[in-house]
Design a protein around this motif. Structure first.
Motif, short mmCIF file in Angstrom:
data_model
loop_
_atom_site.label_atom_id
_atom_site.label_comp_id
_atom_site.label_asym_id
_atom_site.label_seq_id
_atom_site.Cartn_x
_atom_site.Cartn_y
_atom_site.Cartn_z
N ARG A 14 0.84 -1.22 0.00
CA ARG A 14 0.00 0.00 0.00
C ARG A 14 0.86 1.25 0.00
NH1 ARG A 14 -3.80 0.15 4.72
NH2 ARG A 14 -4.76 1.86 3.61
N VAL A 15 1.95 1.22 0.77
CA VAL A 15 2.86 2.38 0.80
C VAL A 15 3.45 2.60 -0.59
CG1 VAL A 15 5.01 3.29 1.76
CG2 VAL A 15 3.39 2.10 3.26
N ALA A 16 3.83 1.50 -1.25
CA ALA A 16 4.42 1.58 -2.59
C ALA A 16 3.45 2.22 -3.58
CB ALA A 16 4.83 0.19 -3.06
N ARG A 17 2.16 1.84 -3.47
CA ARG A 17 1.15 2.43 -4.39
C ARG A 17 1.05 3.94 -4.20
NH1 ARG A 17 -1.93 -2.35 -3.64
NH2 ARG A 17 -3.11 -1.43 -1.94
N VAL A 18 1.07 4.39 -2.94
CA VAL A 18 0.95 5.83 -2.66
C VAL A 18 2.20 6.57 -3.15
CG1 VAL A 18 0.88 7.56 -0.82
CG2 VAL A 18 -0.62 5.57 -0.72
N LEU A 19 3.37 5.96 -2.92
CA LEU A 19 4.64 6.63 -3.28
C LEU A 19 5.02 6.40 -4.75
CD1 LEU A 19 6.76 5.85 -0.09
CD2 LEU A 19 5.54 7.95 -0.64
N GLN A 20 4.28 5.51 -5.43
CA GLN A 20 4.54 5.17 -6.83
C GLN A 20 5.96 4.63 -7.04
OE1 GLN A 20 3.31 8.77 -8.88
NE2 GLN A 20 1.19 8.07 -8.93
N VAL A 21 6.33 3.72 -6.14
CA VAL A 21 7.61 3.00 -6.25
C VAL A 21 7.31 1.52 -6.01
CG1 VAL A 21 9.03 4.96 -5.47
CG2 VAL A 21 8.12 3.33 -3.78
N THR A 22 8.30 0.67 -6.08
CA THR A 22 8.08 -0.77 -5.85
C THR A 22 8.08 -1.06 -4.34
OG1 THR A 22 10.42 -1.34 -5.84
CG2 THR A 22 9.30 -1.32 -7.99
N PRO A 23 7.43 -2.15 -3.93
CA PRO A 23 7.49 -2.54 -2.51
C PRO A 23 8.93 -2.77 -2.03
CG PRO A 23 5.72 -3.73 -3.61
CD PRO A 23 6.48 -3.00 -4.69
N ALA A 24 9.80 -3.26 -2.94
CA ALA A 24 11.21 -3.48 -2.57
C ALA A 24 11.90 -2.15 -2.23
CB ALA A 24 11.95 -4.17 -3.72
N THR A 25 11.53 -1.10 -2.96
CA THR A 25 12.09 0.24 -2.68
C THR A 25 11.63 0.72 -1.31
OG1 THR A 25 12.17 0.78 -5.03
CG2 THR A 25 12.22 2.63 -3.50
N VAL A 26 10.34 0.52 -1.02
CA VAL A 26 9.80 0.92 0.29
C VAL A 26 10.56 0.18 1.40
CG1 VAL A 26 7.78 0.85 1.80
CG2 VAL A 26 7.51 1.48 -0.60
N ALA A 27 10.73 -1.14 1.23
CA ALA A 27 11.45 -1.94 2.23
C ALA A 27 12.86 -1.42 2.43
CB ALA A 27 11.48 -3.41 1.79
N SER A 28 13.52 -1.09 1.33
CA SER A 28 14.89 -0.57 1.39
C SER A 28 14.94 0.77 2.14
CB SER A 28 15.42 -0.42 -0.04
OG SER A 28 16.67 0.24 -0.03
N TRP A 29 13.98 1.65 1.83
CA TRP A 29 13.94 2.96 2.51
C TRP A 29 13.73 2.79 4.01
CZ3 TRP A 29 10.29 6.10 -1.27
CH2 TRP A 29 11.00 6.40 -2.43
N ILE A 30 12.86 1.83 4.39
CA ILE A 30 12.62 1.58 5.82
C ILE A 30 13.91 1.07 6.47
CG2 ILE A 30 11.38 0.13 7.49
CD1 ILE A 30 8.97 0.23 5.52
N ASP A 31 14.56 0.09 5.82
CA ASP A 31 15.79 -0.50 6.36
C ASP A 31 16.91 0.52 6.50
OD1 ASP A 31 14.41 -2.85 6.46
OD2 ASP A 31 15.37 -3.75 4.69
N GLN A 32 16.95 1.49 5.57
CA GLN A 32 18.01 2.51 5.59
C GLN A 32 17.66 3.72 6.46
OE1 GLN A 32 18.94 3.48 1.49
NE2 GLN A 32 19.09 1.32 0.94
N GLY A 33 16.42 3.72 6.99
CA GLY A 33 16.03 4.81 7.88
C GLY A 33 15.50 6.05 7.17
N HIS A 34 15.29 5.97 5.85
CA HIS A 34 14.74 7.13 5.12
C HIS A 34 13.25 7.29 5.40
CE1 HIS A 34 18.52 7.31 3.12
NE2 HIS A 34 18.33 6.20 2.40
N LEU A 35 12.57 6.16 5.63
CA LEU A 35 11.14 6.16 5.92
C LEU A 35 10.96 5.43 7.25
CD1 LEU A 35 8.12 6.53 5.12
CD2 LEU A 35 8.32 4.42 3.79
#
Length: 199
Positions: A14-35
């Motif tokens: 759902r986050v990926a749909r809102v941000l218009q990126v892939t779920p893998a990108t969202v996961a990466s941003w969370i892991d790196q502390g960006h989100l």
């Protein structure tokens, strides 16, 4: 009057749909502390709706209506100690009932803590957990001092007849057998939430 809900959690899809990126990108941003986000017991990442709204505002992006604080979405707390079944159930709920927010836990004590924290619209319990069984949990939930009004539904691989009688006596709305399949579980969840809405 329903309690004010302070935390709503979104999955990476759902986050990926809102941000218009892939779920893998969202996961990466969370892991790196960006989100700002956290991992569930089954390793899935979750983002609080308030944190997602903050992220969108910080990057000059439109905040969708569904992230506005006043929006009410049903919250279901799932208490299940089998990580494979828990993951499959949460994934199925997210796919087939995307209007529902899911909070997942793997022990009875953690389940009780989450139920107290989020004030869910429905509790989905496995019968046999490592620390408590469903009867013990429901007895604690119906204790008048807890003021829990959420319906409880049991999803089980089997239980003693006496336990089923105890659960019915305690007011459990539905008991579904895991072997009946995910479709039956999702349908029961929808039915209980719908009856709560019209009650």
């Amino acid at each position: 009057m329903a309690p004010t809900r302070t935390k709503r959690y979104w999955g990476t899809q759902r986050v990926a749909r809102v941000l218009q990126v892939t779920p893998a990108t969202v996961a990466s941003w969370i892991d790196q502390g960006h989100l700002k986000g956290h991992r569930t017991p089954t390793g899935r990442r979750r983002v609080a709706s308030a944190d997602l709204a903050e992220f969108l505002r910080a990057h000059d992006m439109t905040v969708p209506n569904e992230l506005s604080p006043g929006r009410e979405r049903p919250v279901v707390v799932v208490v299940e100690d089998d990580p494979g079944y828990l993951k499959a159930l949460v994934r199925t709920i997210e796919r087939d009932a995307p209007e529902v927010d899911v909070v997942e836990t793997m022990t009875g004590v953690d389940g009780l803590l989450e139920i107290g924290r989020v004030g869910p619209d429905l509790v989905v319990l496995d019968y046999a957990l490592p620390d408590l069984n469903a009867v013990q949990i429901v007895e604690r939930l119906v204790d008048t001092s807890k003021r829990l009004t959420a319906p409880v539904m049991i999803v089980t691989g089997g239980m003693p007849a006496a336990a089923e009688n105890d659960l019915r006596r305690l007011g459990v709305r539905a008991i579904v057998n895991k072997v009946d399949g995910m479709g039956v579980v999702i349908e029961a969840i929808r039915r209980v939430l719908q009856s709560r809405k019209v009650a």
